[in-house]
Design a protein around this motif. Sequence first.
Motif, mmCIF file in Angstrom:
data_model
loop_
_atom_site.group_PDB
_atom_site.id
_atom_site.type_symbol
_atom_site.label_atom_id
_atom_site.label_comp_id
_atom_site.label_asym_id
_atom_site.label_seq_id
_atom_site.Cartn_x
_atom_site.Cartn_y
_atom_site.Cartn_z
ATOM 1 N N UNK A 10 21.871 11.623 -48.052
ATOM 2 C CA UNK A 10 21.374 10.534 -47.204
ATOM 3 C C UNK A 10 20.642 11.100 -45.994
ATOM 4 N N UNK A 11 21.186 12.115 -45.368
ATOM 5 C CA UNK A 11 20.522 12.743 -44.221
ATOM 6 C C UNK A 11 19.183 13.352 -44.623
ATOM 7 N N UNK A 12 19.133 13.978 -45.775
ATOM 8 C CA UNK A 12 17.883 14.534 -46.281
ATOM 9 C C UNK A 12 16.829 13.440 -46.454
ATOM 10 N N UNK A 13 17.230 12.331 -47.067
ATOM 11 C CA UNK A 13 16.281 11.229 -47.283
ATOM 12 C C UNK A 13 15.828 10.616 -45.960
ATOM 13 N N UNK A 14 16.723 10.536 -44.996
ATOM 14 C CA UNK A 14 16.365 9.992 -43.681
ATOM 15 C C UNK A 14 15.323 10.862 -42.990
ATOM 16 N N UNK A 15 15.337 12.161 -43.270
ATOM 17 C CA UNK A 15 14.412 13.069 -42.594
ATOM 18 C C UNK A 15 13.066 13.204 -43.320
ATOM 19 N N UNK A 16 12.976 12.741 -44.546
ATOM 20 C CA UNK A 16 11.747 12.862 -45.330
ATOM 21 C C UNK A 16 10.761 11.754 -44.992
ATOM 22 N N UNK A 17 9.497 12.101 -45.108
ATOM 23 C CA UNK A 17 8.472 11.075 -45.074
ATOM 24 C C UNK A 17 8.451 10.342 -46.413
ATOM 25 N N UNK A 18 7.779 9.215 -46.423
ATOM 26 C CA UNK A 18 7.671 8.452 -47.669
ATOM 27 C C UNK A 18 6.384 8.842 -48.391
ATOM 28 N N UNK A 19 6.415 8.915 -49.714
ATOM 29 C CA UNK A 19 5.208 9.285 -50.465
ATOM 30 C C UNK A 19 4.208 8.129 -50.528
ATOM 31 N N UNK A 24 9.237 9.692 -59.503
ATOM 32 C CA UNK A 24 10.563 10.311 -59.445
ATOM 33 C C UNK A 24 10.659 11.284 -58.273
ATOM 34 N N UNK A 25 11.880 11.510 -57.824
ATOM 35 C CA UNK A 25 12.147 12.520 -56.801
ATOM 36 C C UNK A 25 13.245 13.433 -57.315
ATOM 37 N N UNK A 26 13.616 14.403 -56.519
ATOM 38 C CA UNK A 26 14.667 15.320 -56.925
ATOM 39 C C UNK A 26 16.043 14.663 -56.970
ATOM 40 N N UNK A 27 16.198 13.469 -56.359
ATOM 41 C CA UNK A 27 17.495 12.787 -56.347
ATOM 42 C C UNK A 27 17.446 11.371 -56.913
ATOM 43 N N UNK A 32 6.104 4.295 -51.638
ATOM 44 C CA UNK A 32 5.682 3.971 -50.276
ATOM 45 C C UNK A 32 6.778 3.179 -49.553
ATOM 46 N N UNK A 33 7.334 3.752 -48.520
ATOM 47 C CA UNK A 33 8.330 3.065 -47.711
ATOM 48 C C UNK A 33 9.755 3.144 -48.189
ATOM 49 N N UNK A 34 10.061 3.930 -49.240
ATOM 50 C CA UNK A 34 11.455 3.983 -49.693
ATOM 51 C C UNK A 34 11.794 5.257 -50.458
ATOM 52 N N UNK A 35 13.081 5.588 -50.409
ATOM 53 C CA UNK A 35 13.720 6.607 -51.242
ATOM 54 C C UNK A 35 14.976 5.969 -51.819
#
Length: 140
Positions: A10-19, A24-27, A32-35
Amino acid sequence: MTTARHLDTIDLLRSRGFPAEPGPSDVGTEGPGFHIAVLNGQCGEVADRDGDADAAAEQRGAEHEALLDALTERWGEPDLFSLASAQLRTEADDEEVPEPWRRLGVVLDWLHLWRIEGRWIAVGLSGHQLLAVVTDADPP
């Protein structure tokens, strides 16, 4: 130990920008706007592999509760948010339901929701998935 890994995700996703584009992602998946992270891939899913669905569901429930406890300790009480209106609007095709809420409404009825530093953080449990979501899109 697993709760710590979920918090790290969750911390990793909070620190990432949105594509710029969904994919797909690694998790899990992102756009746009979400993980969206599928956390049960990080749970010890021995029960699923051994074919004991009840044990797997119980394990996911325990993981969900432990994660909610840790996040509540960190950020305070969450809002319990129903995705029923997103589900109905998606089914009726009356109006556009923004992502990630549209796809979440397909797999979840409820989720726990926090607003932290301009982003929504949500955790939900369906019958077979423990999900964590980070988005800047307001809930519908």
